[in-house]
Scaffold this motif. Structure first.
Motif, PDB file in Angstrom:
ATOM      1  N   ALA B  21       0.849  -1.194   0.000  1.00 49.67           N
ATOM      2  CA  ALA B  21       0.000   0.000   0.000  1.00 49.67           C
ATOM      3  C   ALA B  21       0.880   1.238   0.000  1.00 49.67           C
ATOM      4  O   ALA B  21       1.827   1.330   0.772  1.00 49.67           O
ATOM      5  CB  ALA B  21      -0.886  -0.012   1.248  1.00 49.67           C
ATOM      6  N   LYS B  22       0.566   2.179  -0.872  1.00 47.22           N
ATOM      7  CA  LYS B  22       1.402   3.381  -0.976  1.00 47.22           C
ATOM      8  C   LYS B  22       0.706   4.588  -0.335  1.00 47.22           C
ATOM      9  O   LYS B  22      -0.449   4.886  -0.644  1.00 47.22           O
ATOM     10  CB  LYS B  22       1.685   3.717  -2.442  1.00 47.22           C
ATOM     11  CG  LYS B  22       2.553   2.677  -3.132  1.00 47.22           C
ATOM     12  CD  LYS B  22       4.026   2.852  -2.809  1.00 47.22           C
ATOM     13  CE  LYS B  22       4.870   1.915  -3.636  1.00 47.22           C
ATOM     14  NZ  LYS B  22       5.964   1.290  -2.889  1.00 47.22           N
ATOM     15  N   TYR B  23       1.449   5.254   0.512  1.00 46.40           N
ATOM     16  CA  TYR B  23       0.994   6.497   1.127  1.00 46.40           C
ATOM     17  C   TYR B  23       1.867   7.620   0.536  1.00 46.40           C
ATOM     18  O   TYR B  23       2.864   7.340  -0.128  1.00 46.40           O
ATOM     19  CB  TYR B  23       1.148   6.403   2.649  1.00 46.40           C
ATOM     20  CG  TYR B  23       0.366   5.234   3.229  1.00 46.40           C
ATOM     21  CD1 TYR B  23      -0.904   5.413   3.766  1.00 46.40           C
ATOM     22  CD2 TYR B  23       0.879   3.946   3.190  1.00 46.40           C
ATOM     23  CE1 TYR B  23      -1.638   4.346   4.268  1.00 46.40           C
ATOM     24  CE2 TYR B  23       0.156   2.863   3.691  1.00 46.40           C
ATOM     25  CZ  TYR B  23      -1.105   3.066   4.232  1.00 46.40           C
ATOM     26  OH  TYR B  23      -1.826   2.013   4.716  1.00 46.40           O
ATOM     27  N   HIS B  25       4.187   9.724   1.387  1.00 50.40           N
ATOM     28  CA  HIS B  25       5.635   9.805   1.591  1.00 50.40           C
ATOM     29  C   HIS B  25       6.371   8.585   1.001  1.00 50.40           C
ATOM     30  O   HIS B  25       7.604   8.555   0.959  1.00 50.40           O
ATOM     31  CB  HIS B  25       5.902   9.936   3.099  1.00 50.40           C
ATOM     32  CG  HIS B  25       7.337  10.073   3.468  1.00 50.40           C
ATOM     33  ND1 HIS B  25       8.139  11.070   2.967  1.00 50.40           N
ATOM     34  CD2 HIS B  25       8.128   9.341   4.292  1.00 50.40           C
ATOM     35  CE1 HIS B  25       9.359  10.938   3.473  1.00 50.40           C
ATOM     36  NE2 HIS B  25       9.379   9.898   4.271  1.00 50.40           N
ATOM     37  N   ASP B  26       5.613   7.574   0.569  1.00 48.64           N
ATOM     38  CA  ASP B  26       6.258   6.380   0.008  1.00 48.64           C
ATOM     39  C   ASP B  26       6.685   6.569  -1.448  1.00 48.64           C
ATOM     40  O   ASP B  26       7.462   5.781  -1.972  1.00 48.64           O
ATOM     41  CB  ASP B  26       5.313   5.173   0.079  1.00 48.64           C
ATOM     42  CG  ASP B  26       5.043   4.745   1.508  1.00 48.64           C
ATOM     43  OD1 ASP B  26       5.874   5.062   2.384  1.00 48.64           O
ATOM     44  OD2 ASP B  26       4.003   4.105   1.747  1.00 48.64           O
ATOM     45  N   ARG B  28       8.579   8.534  -4.290  1.00 51.59           N
ATOM     46  CA  ARG B  28       9.618   9.549  -4.484  1.00 51.59           C
ATOM     47  C   ARG B  28      10.054   9.542  -5.928  1.00 51.59           C
ATOM     48  O   ARG B  28       9.999   8.512  -6.582  1.00 51.59           O
ATOM     49  CB  ARG B  28      10.829   9.207  -3.642  1.00 51.59           C
ATOM     50  CG  ARG B  28      10.524   9.282  -2.187  1.00 51.59           C
ATOM     51  CD  ARG B  28      11.751   9.712  -1.465  1.00 51.59           C
ATOM     52  NE  ARG B  28      11.344  10.131  -0.152  1.00 51.59           N
ATOM     53  CZ  ARG B  28      12.186  10.376   0.825  1.00 51.59           C
ATOM     54  NH1 ARG B  28      13.467  10.245   0.616  1.00 51.59           N
ATOM     55  NH2 ARG B  28      11.751  10.786   1.991  1.00 51.59           N
ATOM     56  N   GLU B 195       0.447   8.037  10.360  1.00 54.78           N
ATOM     57  CA  GLU B 195       1.177   8.650   9.250  1.00 54.78           C
ATOM     58  C   GLU B 195       1.263  10.146   9.505  1.00 54.78           C
ATOM     59  O   GLU B 195       0.230  10.820   9.585  1.00 54.78           O
ATOM     60  CB  GLU B 195       0.435   8.425   7.920  1.00 54.78           C
ATOM     61  CG  GLU B 195       1.129   9.052   6.726  1.00 54.78           C
ATOM     62  CD  GLU B 195       0.201   9.364   5.541  1.00 54.78           C
ATOM     63  OE1 GLU B 195       0.684   9.483   4.423  1.00 54.78           O
ATOM     64  OE2 GLU B 195      -1.016   9.509   5.753  1.00 54.78           O
ATOM     65  N   THR B 196       2.466  10.675   9.608  1.00 52.17           N
ATOM     66  CA  THR B 196       2.578  12.124   9.778  1.00 52.17           C
ATOM     67  C   THR B 196       2.299  12.784   8.424  1.00 52.17           C
ATOM     68  O   THR B 196       2.358  12.140   7.383  1.00 52.17           O
ATOM     69  CB  THR B 196       3.980  12.537  10.277  1.00 52.17           C
ATOM     70  OG1 THR B 196       4.947  12.116   9.312  1.00 52.17           O
ATOM     71  CG2 THR B 196       4.285  11.900  11.626  1.00 52.17           C
ATOM     72  N   VAL B 243      -4.429   7.236   2.838  1.00 52.00           N
ATOM     73  CA  VAL B 243      -4.002   8.121   3.913  1.00 52.00           C
ATOM     74  C   VAL B 243      -3.941   7.320   5.216  1.00 52.00           C
ATOM     75  O   VAL B 243      -4.855   6.560   5.529  1.00 52.00           O
ATOM     76  CB  VAL B 243      -4.967   9.324   4.044  1.00 52.00           C
ATOM     77  CG1 VAL B 243      -4.662  10.130   5.294  1.00 52.00           C
ATOM     78  CG2 VAL B 243      -4.855  10.214   2.807  1.00 52.00           C
ATOM     79  N   GLY B 244      -2.847   7.513   5.944  1.00 54.48           N
ATOM     80  CA  GLY B 244      -2.619   6.731   7.167  1.00 54.48           C
ATOM     81  C   GLY B 244      -3.255   7.334   8.397  1.00 54.48           C
ATOM     82  O   GLY B 244      -2.595   7.620   9.385  1.00 54.48           O
TER      83      GLY B 244
END
Ligand code: FES
Ligand code: FES
Lengths: 157, 773
Positions: B21-23, B25-26, B28, B195-196, B243-244
């Motif tokens: 799963a991609k959030y 910040h993952d 780049r 998740e920040t 979204v975390g």
């Protein structure tokens, strides 16, 4: 800062990476190896979202330098496929946003390997290192207990 | 075939247990730059100099931004510089940004920026803020640009005042035989999503601004980029993956603005702004604090007559959502009770605290803590059982709310049913207080709850369904998957309406404001309602198209056709029909001729008959319905050391209709856990200069595994007629009454009224022993 080349063994594969000695294992897993399943939640050892397994023990990868992992076997969430713990988390609805999930799963997976018969107190002391903000822990508890023989649900049988 | 009500496993489950799963910040890209914030160590100070010369010399630094020439921003009042220039107003405020090749270089350079501060006296609480000689957080509050209807009081710390005037207050007091007058307070705290926050921004050659953000409100980002910087809305493209966790906190817009400013400073290159945990807690918007005064009057028999209330919301350093939060607190300023005479003054007040974002429940748990604690105190004075007092006054269809909306069987859930059920579940008849031994007591506390969503009257939601060649469907909705499984529930609805298997509905998780239809914000438990209505409309639209093309091929009237099992067929002779896959991409006759084309269903929804509130009386229709519930908790309290254990917590929520059993339960228990954390342990600890002393998860400690009570959850199903399947919101309700119920249980256990949060052993000890801080 000068970078050094080291070989890491992650999920059974050897990779050579160019790192700064100050880089944490979490950074290198995510930035150099593209393994973004381990999450940064606090970078301070408080949340467990970054948990991986080093050797046989769960480790918060934000608290360990990558260079310390040389010559050790590192397992990340990407290294698990169809593990009992993963299935249990799905079946028991043990996550919502999923951000804490890789860390929890790695921790539980390691607990199962180290103490397959863990009792409630052992489970609690292991799980204390991870935070889930979405669930009320009820479903995580059910998932954990379903994979451990010491878990209540199995006792009942 | 799994269906509505079943515990369908969430669509993104496998991604989430495999780490795939991609959030935000993952993701780049090569060549991306990184921004690091410099934040203020003071809560209120003048900045006399910013020396950036050393930082600029660091190799790899691409820009140092100190905030001059930026517009003032903010949602209802433009009172906030994106980067503080002359003075700082809260601990953690951004005073400079460094953009560099790597995060390490950015951080090193940020540490070399020297800012000179001249500390100013701080405003420590909303009550302090309204004192005559309090320092001013904003010197010229009346001069800011603002939305219509917002009235800051010049030369004060008050940014807005919402008035509720219902009935005749004087008459209410005349009719009252027993009265109580109580005060409550709590400081701001934090959402603490795992998740920040983070955002990336890039400016394309054609001027398009592409923003990736961890947000509950990507469409709001689009709108605000236009409002603040004049960028054409069509040129703002906002992407939000999974979204975390958000809980309201990610409905505020902050990180996106910083990322945009940073990108602009480096010629439009992509720049990421990532929040450390500390920054996520204090720099980003927090959970609002409150000082409350509640006066209630009732007859001797316990009929509520009047409520007179003052809410001072801790708006922190900048208004942003604080004004809206204080307005929502006024709209449902009482609990779910019939009270003919209500006066409420709700203020949004500036302090030198971090400024607030929405928080799960949007002011309702905060207000209910004050109101429901007062109900218990009134019950004691009346010598009436607290649950009975609530039942006696429960609001019903035909009664009016504080904003004078007359309720009907659809617009309000069933309060008495919820009370009756919770009473059994918590074994209320056993007694509120049970002595276990000379040290330990068990005590129970209850609270009722209600909530409507005070969202803008013109909020919209849209959905698109596209068919695949094999007859399966893709669902696109602007709802962000923040953990609530809303998109899975939407897929259940679409499958139900199209009469196909939910596995044949593919859901697009990512939101992209350029190609995804708008959903105002993923907040306020409105996802299943508004997006659900839109998705059902899209399904109906697709069905009409499928039947139309089938009618040509089958040479039959459209109204003679029906659908089921992925087919369109003759009602009278079901064996005569066509499979979706044969018509979803157009139909080809045996000779090669073709008709039709890809079936694309579209639907939208807008709420009906909402109005703004009257500025003098608050009269108006703020939201589509009121969902209700009753909650209880049982604690075991140790009279020797003031510690306690939460044994069992019960929630009965009128959700209208359960759409996904296990998900619904998970939403409720998760919300209960959060409410108990807010009520029992979480708060920012401020020093005498209003600095936050505990911005990390070791000193600000959320509930961990094994610290939770046993959860008991039951549902009542009173349909909200306008909503899909009659479902009401369920994502927030589980939180709303928990702080109050905990406060009521502990007050009973200790034998003194507790009026502050969080209810830590230390607070209980201080209250009981009369020891100040
Ligand atoms: S990120 Fe490693 S423990 Fe939180
Ligand atoms: S599922 Fe969101 S933090 Fe655990």
């Amino acid at each position: 800062m000068t970078k050094v080349a080291v070989t890491l063994n992650v999920n059974g594969e050897e990779s050579e990476v160019l790192i700064r000695p100050a880089d944490t294992l979490l950074d290198v897993l995510r930035e150099n190896l593209g393994l973004t399943g381990s999450k940064p939640g606090c970078l301070n050892g408080d949340c467990g979202a970054c948990t991986v397994i080093v050797g046989k023990k769960p480790m918060k990868s934000c608290l360990m330098l990558a260079i310390e992992a040389v010559d050790q076997n590192v397992t990340t969430i990407e290294g698990l496929t169809d593990a009992t713990v993963q299935r249990a988390f799905v079946e028991h609805f043990a996550f919502q946003c999923g951000y804490c999930t890789p860390g929890f799963i790695m921790n539980v997976h390691s607990l199962k390997e180290n103490h397959p018969e863990a009792d409630g107190e052992t489970i609690k002391s292991w799980m204390d290192s991870n935070i889930c903000r979405c669930t009320g822990y009820e479903e995580i508890e059910a998932a954990v207990k379903s994979v451990l023989y010491g878990g209540q649900e199995h006792h009942k049988r | 075939m799994e269906n509505i009500g079943d515990s369908v496993i969430r669509k993104e489950a496998l991604e989430k247990v495999t780490g795939k799963a991609k959030y935000t910040h993952d993701e780049r890209t090569k060549g991306m730059f990184y921004a690091k914030k410099v934040i203020s160590p003071y809560a209120h100070a003048k900045m006399t100099a910013k020396d950036t010369s050393e930082a600029r010399k660091v190799k790899g630094v691409r820009a140092v931004i100190t905030g001059e020439n930026l517009p003032l921003i903010g949602e209802e009042v433009r009172d906030r510089p994106p980067i503080a220039t002359d003075k700082v107003r809260y601990h953690g405020e951004v005073v400079a940004l460094v953009v560099a090749d790597t995060p390490e270089v950015a951080k090193r350079a940020a540490n070399l920026i020297h800012v000179s501060y001249q500390p100013l006296p701080t405003v420590q609480s909303p009550s302090h803020a309204i004192e005559a000689n309090a320092p001013l957080v904003h010197e010229n509050v009346a001069e800011y640009e603002k939305d219509e209807g917002i009235e800051p009081i010049p030369k004060s710390n008050i940014s807005n005042h919402t008035k509720i005037r219902k009935g005749d207050i004087e008459k209410g007091w005349r009719e009252s035989e027993v009265t109580v007058d109580e005060s409550f307070s709590f400081s701001p705290s934090d959402h603490t999503a795992m998740e920040t926050r983070s955002a990336k921004a890039e400016i394309k050659a054609n001027g398009s601004v592409v923003i990736d953000t961890s947000s509950q409100a990507p469409f709001m980002v689009k709108k605000l980029m236009n409002d603040y910087f004049g960028i054409e809305v069509g040129k703002v493209i906002v992407n939000t993956p999974l979204v975390g966790g958000g809980y309201g906190g990610k409905a505020s817009v902050q990180q996106e603005i910083l990322a945009y400013i940073a990108s602009k400073a480096v010629g439009g290159r992509q720049v990421e702004v990532f929040y450390s945990r500390e920054e996520d807690m204090i720099t980003a918007p927090c959970h609002i604090g409150l000082d409350a005064k509640v006066k209630l009057g009732a007859t001797k028999e316990g009929t509520l007559k009047v409520a007179e209330i003052v809410y001072l919301f801790d708006g922190g350093a900048y208004s942003d959502k604080a004004i809206h939060l204080s307005r929502a607190g006024a709209v449902d300023c009482t609990g779910p009770y019939k009270i003919d005479h209500v006066k409420c003054d709700s203020y949004s007040v500036y302090t030198n605290h971090p400024y607030p974002a929405p928080y799960r429940g949007f002011s309702h748990s905060e207000v209910l803590f004050a109101f429901e604690r007062t109900m218990d105190i009134l019950a004691k004075k009346l010598h009436i059982d607290p649950l009975q007092l609530r039942e006696k006054n429960a609001i019903l269809p035909g009664h009016t709310t504080p904003t004078q909306v007359r309720l009907n069987r659809s617009t309000i859930g069933h309060v008495p049913k919820c009370i009756e059920k919770v009473k059994k579940l918590i074994n209320w008849d056993e007694g509120e207080l049970v002595e276990v031994n000379d040290r330990i007591v068990r005590a129970k506390g209850v609270s009722c709850l209600w909530k409507t969503s005070t969202i803008p009257t013109d909020s919209t939601s849209g959905a698109i369904l596209t068919f695949n060649e094999d007859g399966t469907v893709n669902l696109m909705s602007g709802v962000v998957e923040i953990g609530t499984a809303t998109k899975t529930v939407l897929a259940q609805m679409v499958a139900d309406r199209l009469r196909i298997d939910v596995r044949d509905v593919h859901v697009r998780m990512k939101v992209d404001t350029q190609t995804t239809p708008e959903h105002w914000k993923t907040v306020a438990s409105r996802g299943t309602f508004m997006a659900g209505r839109a998705a059902l409309a899209a399904a109906d639209d697709a069905l009409t198209q499928l039947k139309k093309i089938a009618s040509t091929i089958l040479r039959a009237r459209v109204d003679d056709l029906d659908v089921g099992n992925g087919r369109v067929f003759l009602r009278e002779e079901p064996s005569v029909g066509l499979e979706f896959k044969d018509i979803a991409y157009g139909y080809t006759y045996p000779n090669g001729n073709a008709i039709g084309g890809q079936i694309i269903g579209r639907g939208n929804y807008i709420l009906r008959h909402l109005t703004e509130l009257d500025p003098e009386t608050g009269k108006g229709n703020p939201g589509p319905e009121w969902s209700v519930g009753a909650q209880a908790i049982e604690v075991e309290f140790d009279r020797r050391d003031y510690t306690y254990k939460m044994l069992r917590a019960a929630s009965v929520i009128d959700v209208g209709k359960v759409l996904n059993e296990k998900s619904a339960r998970g939403q409720v228990t998760g919300a209960m856990s959060m409410g108990l954390a807010f009520g029992g342990r979480e708060t920012f600890v401020f020093d005498e200069q209003a600095r936050v002393l505990n911005p990390r998860l070791r000193t600000y400690r959320p509930i961990h595994y094994g610290e939770h009570p046993e959860y008991i959850v039951e549902f009542v199903e009173t349909p909200h007629i306008d909503a899909p399947y009659g479902a009401r919101g369920a994502g927030e309700q589980g939180l709303l009454g928990m702080p109050a119920a905990l406060g009521n249980a502990l007050s009973t256990a200790v034998g003194v009224p507790l009026r502050q949060l969080p209810l830590t052993p230390e607070l209980i000890w201080r209250t009981k022993e009369g020891i100040g801080e």
